[in-house]
Scaffold this active site. Structure first.
Site, short mmCIF file in Angstrom:
data_model
loop_
_atom_site.label_atom_id
_atom_site.label_comp_id
_atom_site.label_asym_id
_atom_site.label_seq_id
_atom_site.Cartn_x
_atom_site.Cartn_y
_atom_site.Cartn_z
N CYS A 48 -1.49 13.27 -55.46
CA CYS A 48 -2.11 12.44 -56.07
C CYS A 48 -1.37 11.34 -56.99
CB CYS A 48 -3.46 12.95 -56.92
SG CYS A 48 -4.22 14.09 -55.93
N HIS A 107 -5.97 8.09 -61.92
CA HIS A 107 -6.45 8.85 -60.65
C HIS A 107 -7.86 9.25 -60.63
CE1 HIS A 107 -6.52 11.39 -57.31
NE2 HIS A 107 -6.62 12.53 -57.94
N ASN A 113 -12.45 11.64 -54.31
CA ASN A 113 -10.94 11.89 -54.51
C ASN A 113 -10.05 11.51 -53.51
OD1 ASN A 113 -8.29 12.67 -54.96
ND2 ASN A 113 -8.86 14.50 -56.23
#
Ligand code: COA
Length: 321
Positions: free
Chosen positions: A111, A248, A278
């Site tokens: 990520c 993020h 996500n």
């Protein structure tokens, strides 16, 4: 010379799967998912592949930048779920775009991948080696999920985002912070194929993605505000000077905790996780494109980009839009 973002783009698969849709195929509920994470739906690839999504996002970013594919010196794609291990997503993009003069390679930093791609581009531009670089962050995480593990599969989604950066005197990246802690890597694991050849007697099956959600949560709420503060200070600014924090998109509670620790209003933290979940390396560039297309970024604005996740890894950059 600075590294300025001069175009963004994004692409999501057509299929939208809501929390209620998931509750029909597994033991979960909209109430559980949305109250713990803020996620309400996600896009899942059925007919799309990552190269196609990334190409669409890259074309939008190139169009906004006014830069032609043949002018690109480099393509950096951040992903852990490329269509193939080889050729890399960035080489596939080079082919699809006709970016014949660009060197291309992938970055795997989960990520934090898009942040590391931006910071790598910044380093190349500062040395003068390259001037025009395409950055892509994207994933098809749904193929790596264990769909029998409700604690992880409900959290993730598919999609790709892109940005074109170029060397510029005006605006651009002011400061970078990056880090990794491999000793804590087992908090979030996506397994590859196991060792297997004619001499291995008991080769194991693939077992996909494991996450210790609470460990990752603790890591994120501690590390992200620290990295952002370090980057802002390095840029010679304070958090009050920052107009937008594009971080993020893992969990609304993590974003709220970062906003609280930095003592910055949630109004400055745009989100996309409600409708995207996500998307690992895709989250930051997809959200950046969303705020750019909404006209939320004015020339001269100070923006923080931050990523964190598997590895464990983290990164933050401060830039002038
Ligand atoms: N639907 C319904 N119940 C679920 C569920 C789901 N999708 N997933 C787990 N549960 C259950 C568990 O089985 C457990 O039940 P039990 O108490 O009977 O054993 C209960 O919910 C609580 O699980 P727990 O794991 O303690 O929940 P939590 O409050 O820690 O929330 C996360 C879980 C994953 C939402 C949270 O830890 C988190 O967001 N962590 C950060 C993860 C992240 O962002 N990772 C990506 C970083 S890049």
């Amino acid at each position: 010379m600075k590294t300025r973002i001069c175009g963004t783009g994004s692409a999501l698969p057509k299929l939208v799967v809501t929390n209620d849709d998931l509750s029909k195929i597994m033991d979960t509920s909209d109430e559980w998912i949305s109250s713990r994470t803020g996620i309400r739906s996600r896009h899942l690839a059925v007919e799309e592949n990552l190269t196609g999504l990334a190409t669409e996002a890259a074309k939008q970013a190139l169009e906004e930048s006014g830069i032609k594919a043949e002018e690109l010196d480099m393509i950096l794609a951040a992903t852990l779920s490329a269509d193939n291990i080889c050729p890399s997503l960035s080489c596939e993009l080079q082919r699809e775009l006709g970016a014949v003069n660009a060197v291309a390679f992938d970055i795997n930093a989960a990520c934090s991948g898009f942040l590391f791609a931006l910071q790598t581009a910044d380093a190349y531009i500062k040395t003068g080696m390259h001037k025009k670089i395409l950055l892509v962050g994207g994933e098809i995480l749904s193929k790596l999920m264990d769909w029998n593990d409700r604690s992880t599969c409900v959290l993730f989604g598919d999609g790709a985002g892109a940005a074109v950066v170029q060397a510029d005197e005006d605006g651009g990246v002011l400061a970078n912070v990056q880090g990794a802690d491999g000793a804590k890597g087992e908090a979030l694991v996506v397994e590859n194929r196991k060792v297997n050849n004619p001499y291995v007697t008991n080769s194991k099956e693939l077992s996909y993605t494991f996450m210790n959600g609470q460990e990752v949560y603790k890591f994120a709420v501690k590390t992200v505000p620290k990295a952002i503060l370090e980057a802002v200070e390095k840029a010679g600014l304070t958090v009050e000077d920052i107009d937008l924090f594009v971080i993020h998109q893992a969990n609304m509670r993590i974003i709220e905790s970062v906003s609280k620790r930095l003592k910055v209003s949630m109004d400055k933290f745009p989100t996309s996780l409600e409708e995207c979940g996500n998307i690992s390396a895709g989250s930051v560039p997809i959200l950046l494109d969303k705020v750019n297309k909404k006209g939320m970024l004015k020339k001269g604005d100070k923006v923080v980009l931050a990523g964190f996740g598997g590895g464990l890894t983290w990164g933050a950059s401060v830039l002038t839009w």
